[in-house]
Design a protein around this motif. Structure first.
Motif, PDB file in Angstrom:
ATOM      1  N   LYS A  26      15.044   5.827   9.160  1.00  0.00           N
ATOM      2  CA  LYS A  26      15.652   4.644   8.565  1.00  0.00           C
ATOM      3  C   LYS A  26      14.807   3.394   8.803  1.00  0.00           C
ATOM      4  CE  LYS A  26      19.227   6.885   7.055  1.00  0.00           C
ATOM      5  NZ  LYS A  26      19.351   7.187   5.613  1.00  0.00           N
ATOM      6  N   ASP A  27      13.830   3.508   9.657  1.00  0.00           N
ATOM      7  CA  ASP A  27      12.972   2.368   9.969  1.00  0.00           C
ATOM      8  C   ASP A  27      11.643   2.435   9.230  1.00  0.00           C
ATOM      9  OD1 ASP A  27      12.923  -0.039  11.401  1.00  0.00           O
ATOM     10  OD2 ASP A  27      11.521   0.806  12.859  1.00  0.00           O
ATOM     11  N   SER A  28      11.487   3.426   8.344  1.00  0.00           N
ATOM     12  CA  SER A  28      10.206   3.584   7.657  1.00  0.00           C
ATOM     13  C   SER A  28      10.387   4.079   6.235  1.00  0.00           C
ATOM     14  CB  SER A  28       9.308   4.554   8.433  1.00  0.00           C
ATOM     15  OG  SER A  28       9.868   5.851   8.425  1.00  0.00           O
ATOM     16  N   MET A  29       9.438   3.729   5.379  1.00  0.00           N
ATOM     17  CA  MET A  29       9.359   4.219   4.005  1.00  0.00           C
ATOM     18  C   MET A  29       7.879   4.282   3.618  1.00  0.00           C
ATOM     19  SD  MET A  29      12.250   2.173   1.806  1.00  0.00           S
ATOM     20  CE  MET A  29      14.004   2.294   2.171  1.00  0.00           C
ATOM     21  N   THR A  30       7.593   5.151   2.641  1.00  0.00           N
ATOM     22  CA  THR A  30       6.244   5.171   2.082  1.00  0.00           C
ATOM     23  C   THR A  30       6.341   5.011   0.577  1.00  0.00           C
ATOM     24  OG1 THR A  30       5.387   6.575   3.821  1.00  0.00           O
ATOM     25  CG2 THR A  30       4.140   6.515   1.783  1.00  0.00           C
ATOM     26  N   ILE A  31       5.592   4.106   0.010  1.00  0.00           N
ATOM     27  CA  ILE A  31       5.678   3.793  -1.414  1.00  0.00           C
ATOM     28  C   ILE A  31       4.413   4.269  -2.112  1.00  0.00           C
ATOM     29  CG2 ILE A  31       6.045   1.949  -3.080  1.00  0.00           C
ATOM     30  CD1 ILE A  31       7.037   0.237  -0.778  1.00  0.00           C
ATOM     31  N   ALA A  32       4.572   5.091  -3.125  1.00  0.00           N
ATOM     32  CA  ALA A  32       3.409   5.582  -3.859  1.00  0.00           C
ATOM     33  C   ALA A  32       3.303   4.884  -5.196  1.00  0.00           C
ATOM     34  CB  ALA A  32       3.515   7.083  -4.044  1.00  0.00           C
ATOM     35  N   PHE A  33       2.161   4.278  -5.466  1.00  0.00           N
ATOM     36  CA  PHE A  33       1.898   3.591  -6.723  1.00  0.00           C
ATOM     37  C   PHE A  33       0.993   4.431  -7.623  1.00  0.00           C
ATOM     38  CE2 PHE A  33       3.215   0.336  -3.892  1.00  0.00           C
ATOM     39  CZ  PHE A  33       3.761  -0.679  -4.664  1.00  0.00           C
ATOM     40  N   THR A  34       0.908   4.037  -8.862  1.00  0.00           N
ATOM     41  CA  THR A  34       0.073   4.760  -9.819  1.00  0.00           C
ATOM     42  C   THR A  34      -1.392   4.357  -9.707  1.00  0.00           C
ATOM     43  OG1 THR A  34       1.913   4.883 -11.365  1.00  0.00           O
ATOM     44  CG2 THR A  34      -0.272   5.292 -12.248  1.00  0.00           C
ATOM     45  N   ALA A  35      -1.664   3.058  -9.786  1.00  0.00           N
ATOM     46  CA  ALA A  35      -3.052   2.572  -9.762  1.00  0.00           C
ATOM     47  C   ALA A  35      -3.331   1.903  -8.426  1.00  0.00           C
ATOM     48  CB  ALA A  35      -3.285   1.588 -10.906  1.00  0.00           C
ATOM     49  N   GLU A  36      -4.256   2.495  -7.666  1.00  0.00           N
ATOM     50  CA  GLU A  36      -4.536   1.962  -6.335  1.00  0.00           C
ATOM     51  C   GLU A  36      -5.507   0.784  -6.397  1.00  0.00           C
ATOM     52  OE1 GLU A  36      -7.896   4.843  -7.029  1.00  0.00           O
ATOM     53  OE2 GLU A  36      -5.738   4.784  -7.446  1.00  0.00           O
ATOM     54  N   PRO A  37      -5.431  -0.128  -5.430  1.00  0.00           N
ATOM     55  CA  PRO A  37      -6.391  -1.238  -5.375  1.00  0.00           C
ATOM     56  C   PRO A  37      -7.773  -0.732  -4.986  1.00  0.00           C
ATOM     57  CG  PRO A  37      -4.431  -1.679  -4.028  1.00  0.00           C
ATOM     58  CD  PRO A  37      -4.404  -0.226  -4.382  1.00  0.00           C
ATOM     59  N   VAL A  38      -8.795  -1.260  -5.649  1.00  0.00           N
ATOM     60  CA  VAL A  38     -10.158  -0.892  -5.269  1.00  0.00           C
ATOM     61  C   VAL A  38     -10.562  -1.606  -3.986  1.00  0.00           C
ATOM     62  CG1 VAL A  38     -11.250  -2.710  -6.660  1.00  0.00           C
ATOM     63  CG2 VAL A  38     -12.509  -0.602  -6.149  1.00  0.00           C
ATOM     64  N   ASN A  39      -9.905  -2.742  -3.708  1.00  0.00           N
ATOM     65  CA  ASN A  39     -10.081  -3.479  -2.456  1.00  0.00           C
ATOM     66  C   ASN A  39      -8.854  -4.352  -2.261  1.00  0.00           C
ATOM     67  OD1 ASN A  39     -10.525  -6.108  -3.812  1.00  0.00           O
ATOM     68  ND2 ASN A  39     -12.483  -5.214  -4.431  1.00  0.00           N
ATOM     69  N   LEU A  40      -8.890  -5.289  -1.329  1.00  0.00           N
ATOM     70  CA  LEU A  40      -7.733  -6.154  -1.056  1.00  0.00           C
ATOM     71  C   LEU A  40      -7.948  -7.590  -1.538  1.00  0.00           C
ATOM     72  CD1 LEU A  40      -6.834  -4.973   2.574  1.00  0.00           C
ATOM     73  CD2 LEU A  40      -5.818  -4.201   0.405  1.00  0.00           C
ATOM     74  N   ASP A  41      -8.967  -7.822  -2.339  1.00  0.00           N
ATOM     75  CA  ASP A  41      -9.347  -9.185  -2.716  1.00  0.00           C
ATOM     76  C   ASP A  41      -9.028  -9.489  -4.172  1.00  0.00           C
ATOM     77  OD1 ASP A  41     -10.420 -11.692  -2.949  1.00  0.00           O
ATOM     78  OD2 ASP A  41     -12.516 -11.052  -2.760  1.00  0.00           O
TER      79      ASP A  41
ATOM     80  N   GLY B 135      -6.645  -7.361 -12.199  1.00  0.00           N
ATOM     81  CA  GLY B 135      -5.694  -6.255 -12.263  1.00  0.00           C
ATOM     82  C   GLY B 135      -4.466  -6.501 -11.409  1.00  0.00           C
ATOM     83  N   ILE B 136      -3.425  -5.723 -11.685  1.00  0.00           N
ATOM     84  CA  ILE B 136      -2.138  -5.918 -11.029  1.00  0.00           C
ATOM     85  C   ILE B 136      -2.050  -5.233  -9.672  1.00  0.00           C
ATOM     86  CG2 ILE B 136      -1.052  -3.884 -12.048  1.00  0.00           C
ATOM     87  CD1 ILE B 136       0.602  -7.339 -11.500  1.00  0.00           C
ATOM     88  N   ALA B 137      -2.905  -4.249  -9.410  1.00  0.00           N
ATOM     89  CA  ALA B 137      -2.733  -3.391  -8.236  1.00  0.00           C
ATOM     90  C   ALA B 137      -2.757  -4.152  -6.913  1.00  0.00           C
ATOM     91  CB  ALA B 137      -3.801  -2.300  -8.222  1.00  0.00           C
ATOM     92  N   ILE B 138      -3.663  -5.122  -6.781  1.00  0.00           N
ATOM     93  CA  ILE B 138      -3.784  -5.838  -5.499  1.00  0.00           C
ATOM     94  C   ILE B 138      -2.624  -6.812  -5.281  1.00  0.00           C
ATOM     95  CG2 ILE B 138      -5.278  -7.198  -4.000  1.00  0.00           C
ATOM     96  CD1 ILE B 138      -7.656  -6.192  -5.645  1.00  0.00           C
ATOM     97  N   PRO B 139      -2.343  -7.725  -6.237  1.00  0.00           N
ATOM     98  CA  PRO B 139      -1.195  -8.613  -6.001  1.00  0.00           C
ATOM     99  C   PRO B 139       0.130  -7.869  -5.924  1.00  0.00           C
ATOM    100  CG  PRO B 139      -2.046  -8.866  -8.241  1.00  0.00           C
ATOM    101  CD  PRO B 139      -3.059  -8.079  -7.476  1.00  0.00           C
ATOM    102  N   GLU B 140       0.226  -6.737  -6.607  1.00  0.00           N
ATOM    103  CA  GLU B 140       1.431  -5.929  -6.534  1.00  0.00           C
ATOM    104  C   GLU B 140       1.726  -5.511  -5.094  1.00  0.00           C
ATOM    105  OE1 GLU B 140       2.885  -2.577  -9.493  1.00  0.00           O
ATOM    106  OE2 GLU B 140       1.168  -1.895  -8.316  1.00  0.00           O
ATOM    107  N   ALA B 141       0.674  -5.200  -4.363  1.00  0.00           N
ATOM    108  CA  ALA B 141       0.829  -4.770  -2.975  1.00  0.00           C
ATOM    109  C   ALA B 141       0.923  -5.933  -1.996  1.00  0.00           C
ATOM    110  CB  ALA B 141      -0.332  -3.862  -2.579  1.00  0.00           C
ATOM    111  N   LEU B 142       0.185  -7.012  -2.262  1.00  0.00           N
ATOM    112  CA  LEU B 142       0.028  -8.063  -1.259  1.00  0.00           C
ATOM    113  C   LEU B 142       0.917  -9.287  -1.444  1.00  0.00           C
ATOM    114  CD1 LEU B 142      -3.842  -8.059  -0.654  1.00  0.00           C
ATOM    115  CD2 LEU B 142      -2.059  -6.638   0.372  1.00  0.00           C
ATOM    116  N   MET B 143       1.164  -9.697  -2.683  1.00  0.00           N
ATOM    117  CA  MET B 143       1.951 -10.916  -2.888  1.00  0.00           C
ATOM    118  C   MET B 143       3.400 -10.725  -2.423  1.00  0.00           C
ATOM    119  SD  MET B 143       0.109 -13.392  -3.807  1.00  0.00           S
ATOM    120  CE  MET B 143       1.424 -14.560  -4.175  1.00  0.00           C
TER     121      MET B 143
END
Length: 500
Positions: free
Chosen positions: A36-51, A57-65
């Motif tokens: 109950k203290d953890s989850m794992t979220i799987a996305f379709t398009a992974e970020p190529v980096n964190l910048d 593309g949407i992948a980075i802000p989707e994860a970080l914003m």
């Protein structure tokens, strides 16, 4: 005018993801608590980096914003602007000066305290250092002053109807003045989570911060895991490996989860699925060739065949949740006979064109039916499947080596960015630029009217074909709470998720 304080952590939006439970069934009490203290979220398009300052593309802000990075303001689930790092703000009578009052006691994940200098540094950096084309959303900023540590005064070159909304997106992200040396691999923000581990192409591990200034997340450990195969993701949900399939990438599989063990949530997004045509060079530089494509595509058949009927036909680059939406689905009717005539008139009958397709489930499915429909009117697609994001962003988006492509443009209110002269489509924006400037500085009514005119102009120019609005189709275990149906921002906010 004074903007009242509003609770700054309301339910936001879920998109493109899956969740993984941290323990097995039949576990002990301690094991159940860990789950109950953890989850794992799987996305379709992974970020190529964190910048996201240099990578589109949407992948980075989707994860970080809203998870790692925050802005002065945010958009809630109803599309309304709410306080973020700014607890409130004042706007001058001429609508050109915004004075933001920062939340107290905010810290970055490296322990540094947030001050107005961080805000000034971040927003000046958008203009000076960003490579992401969305940086243009901050072009209207004239100057930034910091009267004290908790006050930021931002002056615009002219009144703007769009700027404050744009601030809720990635361009509004606030960075630590000492935290931008390695943005591709390290994200230092003020958000409720910090990144514990980034395994490029596989997963991102988040940990809730004990020193977060706002409401603490209900789940302290979250993993984003990336799947390109929708069937594998669905099987992972059935096996108990994951907890949520957010934005199911094989809609026909939804029927397999119609039981009391799961919940199916269907909503809308900002994502326009665009059949992009290169307006600047190649076969589709000729408007007549683009018009042929517009008449050759049966969009209803594309939606039904490629995406099981989930989604909505819209006819433009504007979703129904935006204030300037207008149904333009009748501008280009399905008329293959007329398409054949236009192909002959353009002198391109039997000609082969480069159709670059990102290796994403929706894109591959769409490319097959679109290619077949175009072949019927005398156009031959040479399909090149490209790894997404790396190869597609490099070859198609950056180098413009394509005639046609297909992509879900998921960023909110991005019509002026996507259909600008410098963007990958190469649209001639000389007609729309002046309309946009006048709309942005005008009254609310003038803004809506002007943006409607822009959307209609782009559609009538056959700049690209707007196939359908991408749906938000979420499949989750019944016990997961906090999943809103609609997605109206570019972030996937995990702080609101919990277990019942």
């Amino acid at each position: 005018m004074k903007t009242p304080r509003v609770s700054s952590w309301m339910a936001a939006v879920v998109a493109s993801s899956l969740f993984l439970a941290g323990c097995s069934a039949g576990a002990s009490d301690s094991g159940e608590q860990a789950k109950k203290d953890s989850m794992t979220i799987a996305f379709t398009a992974e970020p190529v980096n964190l910048d996201f300052t240099s990578t589109s593309g949407i992948a980075i802000p989707e994860a970080l914003m809203e998870n790692v990075y925050e802005s002065l303001v945010r958009v809630d689930g109803e599309g309304e602007i709410q306080p973020g790092l700014a607890e409130d703000w004042d706007v001058s009578e001429d609508r050109k000066t915004y004075t933001f009052h920062l939340q107290k006691g905010v810290k970055f994940s490296n322990g540094a305290g947030l001050t107005s200098e961080d805000v000034k540094f971040s927003y000046e950096r958008v203009h000076n250092d960003w490579k992401n084309a969305l940086k243009s959303k901050m072009d209207v900023v004239d100057s930034i002053e910091t009267p004290d540590d908790l006050t930021v005064k931002i002056s615009l070159k002219k009144p703007s109807n769009t700027w404050l909304f744009n601030m809720s997106s990635l361009v509004g992200a606030v960075f630590d003045t000492e935290g931008t040396d390695d943005l591709a691999n390290e994200a230092i923000g003020t958000g409720p989570f910090a990144i514990e581990k980034f395994s490029r192409g596989q997963s991102i591990d988040f940990a809730a911060r004990d020193d977060y200034w706002g409401e603490k997340p209900a789940v302290s450990k979250v993993q984003f895991k990336y799947f390109k195969d929708a069937v594998s993701a669905s099987n992972a949900l059935k096996s108990g490996e994951i907890d949520v399939v957010s934005n199911l990438q094989a809609p026909e599989l939804a029927g397999e989860f119609q039981s009391s063990d799961y919940q199916i949530i269907s909503g809308t997004t900002n994502g326009e699925v665009v059949l992009s045509m290169n307006n600047a060079k190649g076969i589709f530089k000729d408007k007549k060739a683009r018009e042929a494509v517009m008449h050759a595509i049966d969009r209803k058949a594309v939606l039904d065949t490629a995406w099981a009927g989930y989604g909505e036909l819209i006819g433009s680059m504007v979703p129904p949740t935006d204030p300037y939406y207008e149904d333009l689905t009748k501008v280009w009717d399905y008329d293959p006979a007329k398409a054949k005539d236009l192909v002959r008139e353009a002198g391109i009958e039997g000609e082969t064109f480069a159709f670059t397709v990102p290796n994403l489930p929706y894109a591959k499915a769409i490319s097959e039916i679109v290619s077949a429909q175009l072949a019927e009117v005398g156009l031959k697609a040479d399909i090149e499947t490209q790894e997404f994001p790396a190869v597609w962003l490099d070859k198609t988006f950056t180098e413009h080596k394509f005639d046609m492509s297909v992509i879900n443009h998921a960023e909110p209110r991005d019509i002026l960015t996507v259909f600008s002269n410098d963007y990958y489509i190469g649209y001639d924006d000389s007609k729309t630029k002046k309309i946009a400037e006048k709309a942005d500085t005008g009254t609310e009514e003038e803004y809506v009217s002007g943006m409607k005119e822009i959307a209609k102009t782009i559609t009538e120019d056959a700049a690209s074909d707007f196939l359908f609005l991408f749906p938000n189709l979420v499949i989750a275990k019944a016990e997961v709470a906090g999943i809103p149906a609609n997605r109206v921002s570019d972030s996937f906010r995990i702080a609101d998720l919990s277990w019942n």
